[in-house]
Motif scaffolding. Structure first.
Motif, mmCIF file in Angstrom:
data_model
loop_
_atom_site.group_PDB
_atom_site.id
_atom_site.type_symbol
_atom_site.label_atom_id
_atom_site.label_comp_id
_atom_site.label_asym_id
_atom_site.label_seq_id
_atom_site.Cartn_x
_atom_site.Cartn_y
_atom_site.Cartn_z
ATOM 1 N N SER A 164 0.849 -1.184 0.000
ATOM 2 C CA SER A 164 0.000 0.000 0.000
ATOM 3 C C SER A 164 0.882 1.229 0.000
ATOM 4 O O SER A 164 1.962 1.242 0.588
ATOM 5 C CB SER A 164 -0.855 0.022 1.262
ATOM 6 O OG SER A 164 -1.763 -1.027 1.226
ATOM 7 N N MET A 222 1.900 4.152 1.503
ATOM 8 C CA MET A 222 1.835 4.761 2.826
ATOM 9 C C MET A 222 3.119 5.553 3.068
ATOM 10 O O MET A 222 4.113 5.350 2.393
ATOM 11 C CB MET A 222 1.689 3.667 3.887
ATOM 12 C CG MET A 222 0.362 2.931 3.823
ATOM 13 S SD MET A 222 -1.089 3.957 4.257
ATOM 14 C CE MET A 222 -0.830 4.166 6.024
ATOM 15 N N TYR A 253 -11.129 6.258 10.157
ATOM 16 C CA TYR A 253 -9.694 6.415 9.956
ATOM 17 C C TYR A 253 -9.392 7.818 9.460
ATOM 18 O O TYR A 253 -8.412 8.441 9.871
ATOM 19 C CB TYR A 253 -9.188 5.372 8.947
ATOM 20 C CG TYR A 253 -7.734 5.552 8.578
ATOM 21 C CD1 TYR A 253 -6.731 5.007 9.360
ATOM 22 C CD2 TYR A 253 -7.369 6.279 7.450
ATOM 23 C CE1 TYR A 253 -5.390 5.180 9.042
ATOM 24 C CE2 TYR A 253 -6.029 6.459 7.114
ATOM 25 C CZ TYR A 253 -5.040 5.908 7.914
ATOM 26 O OH TYR A 253 -3.730 6.084 7.591
ATOM 27 N N ALA A 306 -1.973 3.050 11.404
ATOM 28 C CA ALA A 306 -1.604 3.557 10.085
ATOM 29 C C ALA A 306 -1.214 2.430 9.147
ATOM 30 O O ALA A 306 -0.575 2.672 8.128
ATOM 31 C CB ALA A 306 -0.449 4.549 10.229
ATOM 32 N N SER A 307 -1.601 1.210 9.480
ATOM 33 C CA SER A 307 -1.205 0.068 8.646
ATOM 34 C C SER A 307 -2.365 -0.434 7.810
ATOM 35 O O SER A 307 -3.423 -0.769 8.329
ATOM 36 C CB SER A 307 -0.697 -1.086 9.530
ATOM 37 O OG SER A 307 0.446 -0.670 10.245
ATOM 38 N N SER A 308 -2.130 -0.496 6.517
ATOM 39 C CA SER A 308 -3.095 -1.142 5.635
ATOM 40 C C SER A 308 -3.199 -2.607 6.013
ATOM 41 O O SER A 308 -2.227 -3.221 6.444
ATOM 42 C CB SER A 308 -2.633 -1.047 4.189
ATOM 43 O OG SER A 308 -2.662 0.278 3.777
ATOM 44 N N TYR A 367 -7.907 -0.655 6.831
ATOM 45 C CA TYR A 367 -6.846 -0.390 7.806
ATOM 46 C C TYR A 367 -7.017 -1.299 9.013
ATOM 47 O O TYR A 367 -8.149 -1.667 9.371
ATOM 48 C CB TYR A 367 -6.867 1.075 8.255
ATOM 49 C CG TYR A 367 -6.303 1.983 7.187
ATOM 50 C CD1 TYR A 367 -4.934 2.238 7.107
ATOM 51 C CD2 TYR A 367 -7.134 2.545 6.231
ATOM 52 C CE1 TYR A 367 -4.407 3.044 6.111
ATOM 53 C CE2 TYR A 367 -6.610 3.356 5.225
ATOM 54 C CZ TYR A 367 -5.252 3.604 5.177
ATOM 55 O OH TYR A 367 -4.732 4.385 4.191
ATOM 56 N N PRO A 413 -11.591 2.945 5.558
ATOM 57 C CA PRO A 413 -11.229 4.160 6.291
ATOM 58 C C PRO A 413 -12.379 5.154 6.499
ATOM 59 O O PRO A 413 -12.207 6.125 7.228
ATOM 60 C CB PRO A 413 -10.120 4.777 5.418
ATOM 61 C CG PRO A 413 -10.322 4.206 4.065
ATOM 62 C CD PRO A 413 -10.876 2.832 4.272
#
Lengths: 421, 421, 421, 421
Positions: A358, A360, D289, D356-358, D384, D408
């Motif tokens: 992803s 990010m 999110y 903040a992690s997919s 997420y 999100p």
């Protein structure tokens, strides 16, 4: 940081290249927007110009904007620069005309060149970063220009060629894929940009990652390999797809990669040269992340992460960046590898390689300062990273650390697959 | 039925007029589709050509179509003639180019003219009706061409003029509306087409109707009168609107007629000459049926039925058809009445007058025979009849019995209001 | 105008009937909204109660509303009575519960009955019209209640029966349709309501119309006749359909009337008794205007206008109003004619008959005065008139002049076809 | 792997708990679907039952399914198990009724209990994994049941309480947040599940990651802190938002977290106890999110990655898992911390913490074998990860390695924020 003459050279070169890419177009071709995510050629010409005007000229004493409405019409998505024309409706505007847009380009170019030529050194220092950013921005739009032109011309039933192929007469020696993979040890690696020169904010800071042992396929997936997936019912088997991917297949009615045309039982593809028989050894292109992911599952393999890709490129990719097909080849179509090359062939050029990462921020990410802080960071949601550049990317735009990104259902870019395990 | 030379004259005149209307356009202006119900100028040029090709040439021995894909690209809605390009996406096609479309026009025109010139009389008899239908079809598209060009050019913020006004210097003598009405007795009347010459299927057969006594306003509603409605909160009061009308107001965000522009507290309008101050005495235009109906309710009056309108026109409308502003005026904007005239002023020309009549078949309606039976009948749902023609209608296209029709939320045509009681 | 005791009787009867219709329901069945145009049974119970509260009680001295939010929740579309819950989302509310709604009904009923019982004559005179309107309003909702329950229960795969059929054992004597038609002379006729008693504003004023000679089919179109249309590819032939109709067929994927179920090659229908074999002699029901119109075209006939229908009913329809199947039959399914009857059979009851008349105001139409002026007039756009009532209409609700109306794509009501020529 | 008696105990406990959660509901409350992503309580009851039937019973010799249509109606998204009812339309079905669904539960429960009681050991071994998976699946649906009930009851204007608060009378001692952070060294860590017992496929395999030094806030973000963001114009400043987030704000019209109600200038919140004044010290909940990300940007901080969160939990989180508010508290609302606790308070329970992690596969991820391989893997796009569980999560369902995931823009779950730097 580039010096005055390097800035001038880069600026002129980038600006000219964009215009040159439009040379084969009819006036009508500059106007249309084939789909919401594409933009008219005319708009690209104006927007890249607005970028320089906005970044450098607007606040200089004595500068008069070329036209009061152009900032509204050519701003893409920068809230900081005020309201803007709805991007889905860029193709309903016939004005400004192509010649007016070209005049706008000349208006801005003349002033930038004059500034770069005559400004004192502190001023050059002050604007160098913006010029360089503008050049890279222009290069990004060159690639979009190519793919958006392809989207405009490549509509059925006309499938208009962008230009004719200049067949050299001699058959290229195509290197058949061997199916081999190259392995890399696990452990601690550093990725991200830490060199001199230009890089986008999203490639920084360089940082350490920990990788498990991995292997990458030496070759890109070819059209012929993907055809096996198609013929094995790949587009009809939900178990091969992510849930969102399967829904996209249903809603969009996908049965093959974009620009594949089935005609009288034969598979053809539309390229910038028109419609021709599919070359099974050519790297596959115009697939979405969803298709890349499904294909990998069908192969019982997977897509690489961006860290794996970058680590591999650090070790083996240097020559590729010199040899791959980029925009400069003016082929606008990925080519089969032409020589033995390194174990990992075609890491750069040909097609963007979807990764399983992803898009990010890197740890410690800081968005670009100044006016263009909306440039990259605000898109860090819902997209996947692609690596390596394509046959529509300017060679000088590419870097080992470069992170391109698109939503997983997009496939009008030159996007392809390299598998990992 | 027209004879050979009259057919030739009508054909050449109609074909030339369409091209002339495009003379002020830039190439870019031919391409765009400002909204789904509008079409690119380029498409109108091609479609009217396809109509003649399809109706007359295609089945003639030895005829070769100009391009294999043009029937697909330029068919509008005729199922009988096969598949066609999605009408919502006419503006995403840059090809064929304008010059290719003009070549297509010449290709077809040359063959029609040759046919009309050299064919024997039985052949002329056989094709006369189709030629005449094609000419009327072309005239309909001339009006759409004007309004679609207006839609394309008249977008904010540029509001591009189509041409400059040639001000004659002398102020026109504007006849102020008197608010007077003309009354008509109730009883049995005949409406519908029963004369010699051409009329569409939907105007026939002539038939009797029974009317209650009624009265029509002598004058069209003016911009100034409608401004009172706007300033009285007309767009904010649901009790004045049909339920569907109110929903349209909400969804579309309407606060005034189309092409009205409020700038620094002053009302302006966009016409084909650009943006200029609203002239309160000019006939109101660019309102939907919903707005016409709400305005009538606010006035405690109503819209006339089409039978009332036609009966009034039978009695008092003949001169109007000679004096009104039609396409030939090249003003493309309704003008205030310039003389005393008949009790009912401006029955013809200036603006189409919304009636309170749904567009339904007349008793005994028979759709056009032959290949074009889809021409009118299949649209007899969800539309209202408009009468009288407008400043964008060719004068020779208009008739007392002519029935135009649009959905009640459409307002990009030159549509206005005459009230009844 | 009804007197005190007649009002009381009508009020009690209507109110009880609504509740009785819900007797077979489970609590869950009161809650759901099968499609946006249907409403939950619970909502119908509340809304009809709100109507009486709003029309009669709210402004009476000393009245306390049952619940502060019910006006918001149970107002349907009356802007004059303030904001209201989104009608598309009536099925997402579980509260108030069924028992709370029934308590609301009792709260209002008790006060209305007390008022009708104890008020002085001037008060009775003042409220009589509102009571009567409320009763007719309630009857309209009884029909909607039936069809909305059918929509809720009749969903695949369960096709839940509303109740079981009480088979009397003896086979009904079905009168086969003869295909005969009855002719009527052209000329001047009067239609519209001019009698004593109650009628809606939209049936008035009575007025003259002029009709051409016409003929109506003696019988309603049967399911068996429509099956021939289906089997002749009726749903696959665009030339049989209005343009909007054909688009609806495509978008909705229609291949037969609503509630037709094809199972193992056999046609079945869902009725309030569950799924059973189609009875070819039963009147066709659950077709849209679009289907009625296409069927008529296929038959080379047409739908009658509402004036033709009403004139025919004036001459021949009186007995039908006594004999047809109405709500009171509790069959909720149209039945084949059981006896010789008049030349025009089943003019009333069984199924609403689509007419070719748009729902528009009669000449001289005045909307209902007082608070309910939004009742009918604001819907006079985009709908067609239906005549005759159905097996879900209370018999006492029906009149020769009654005008029902629905959009041309709706088919969850008991709507059918009588052809004309 | 659990033994026979542990399986029985876990099964009975989970199954009973689901039914108990529904105890306060009226029948009507089981039926509605407040929004497409929520499901009716009735459906949860049925679906969790179908899961056991499908996983364990269907293929056992002699088993007769409870109802032929239940697999169609209660399958959620498993293509491998055939077609299923459209999930957006779960709320339009009144049948099966609540009592029929409860009978279905008993039907399946009886057979599972009998099987667990009487089967031989090899059979127990064979089904143990499926039973355990079913129990965890049931627990996931318990949380969704709570949040979907809240969505159904918590609609304006009624804001129906789920239950009344049992005020103990004594004011809780609220520990004010200190704003302090706890720092962690960078380096190589292991995350993911590697213990004995049950875990989902998506928590595995355990693997090494490399982290930069980081710090986590000791406390969850409170409602009071978020109110400062609201009052600082947080929802009106595009520069604080991701591009997709800003678009969501516009399209949805968000101006505060979900379930916040502004009434007479005072902020209130809807909880399962009804509407009450916002408690500024309570952990913030019901943010997406996008809101979490924008808030972090406003604070010039960021959200933690899931690896950072898990490493922190490994070091400091053990006691929290015992002390946090989970489903068992029956408060269904996050509470302010009640004691000093560890440096990192409320790592578990109260609210899910957006990371903040997919949501992507761990390196080496293998989807669940057998019939439920669609369980987790196919959703690894566009979501997420959330960590820590909430006041609606069963305590025994939670683990340090547990990965929850949502799109999100979703905020009807108990989702909140812990900041990182």
């Amino acid at each position: 940081m580039l010096d005055r003459s390097a800035l001038l050279r880069a600026f002129r070169c980038a600006r000219q290249c964009t215009v040159d890419l439009c040379a084969p177009l009819e006036i009508e071709d500059y106007v249309v927007q084939a789909m919401p995510e594409a933009s008219p050629a005319k708009w690209h010409l104006g927007h890249t110009t607005w970028f320089f005007e906005r970044a450098i000229l607007v606040d200089r004493p004595g500068y008069r904007v070329c036209h009061a409405d152009y900032s509204f019409l050519f701003n893409s998505y920068y809230h900081a620069f005020g309201a803007r024309w709805n991007r889905n409706r860029r193709g309903v505007l016939s004005r400004p005309t192509v010649s007016e847009v070209l005049a706008y380009r000349r208006h801005v170019d003349d002033r930038i060149v004059a500034l770069l030529t005559t400004a004192d050194e502190p001023t050059i220092d002050e604007i160098a970063m913006s010029i360089e950013l503008g050049v890279h921005h222009e290069q990004q739009h060159q690639e979009l220009l190519v793919t958006d032109i392809k989207a405009a011309l490549g509509q059925p039933p006309l499938y208009t060629p962008y230009r004719t192929r200049d067949d050299s007469g001699k058959e290229p020696v195509v290197l058949k894929g061997t199916g081999a993979m190259t392995s890399f040890a696990g452990g601690r690696y550093q990725i991200g940009f830490a060199a001199d020169g230009f890089a986008y904010d999203n490639e920084q800071p360089a940082h350490d990652v920990w990788l498990q042992p991995f292997a990458l396929c030496d070759d890109l997936v070819t059209s012929g390999e993907f055809l096996e997936f198609v013929e094995d019912g790949g587009y009809e088997r939900p178990e091969l797809w992510l849930a969102d991917g399967w829904e996209t297949v249903q809603v969009q009615g996908w049965t093959s990669p974009h620009y594949w045309v089935q005609s009288a039982g034969r598979w053809q593809v539309y390229s910038m040269f028109g419609v021709h028989d599919m070359a099974p050894a050519d790297p596959l292109t115009h697939v979405s992340y969803f298709e890349a992911d499904a294909f990998a599952r069908w192969k019982q393999m997977r897509l690489p992460t961006e860290a794996e890709w970058e680590v591999a490129a650090q070790k083996l990719g240097h020559d590729e960046l010199r040899d791959g097909s980029f925009l400069e080849s003016r082929q606008f179509h990925p080519a089969a590898p032409r020589g033995e090359g390194s174990p990992l062939r075609q890491l750069f050029g040909e097609v963007w390689q979807w990764t399983a990462s992803s898009y990010m921020p890197y740890p410690g990410f800081q968005p670009l300062g100044g006016r263009f802080k909306e440039y990259n960071g605000k898109f860090m949601n819902g997209q996947y990273v692609l690596r390596g550049g394509s046959c529509a990317t300017p060679r000088s735009h590419m870097r080992m650390t470069y992170r391109n990104f698109f939503q997983p259902d997009k496939r009008w870019q030159f996007t392809g697959i390299r598998l990992a395990a």
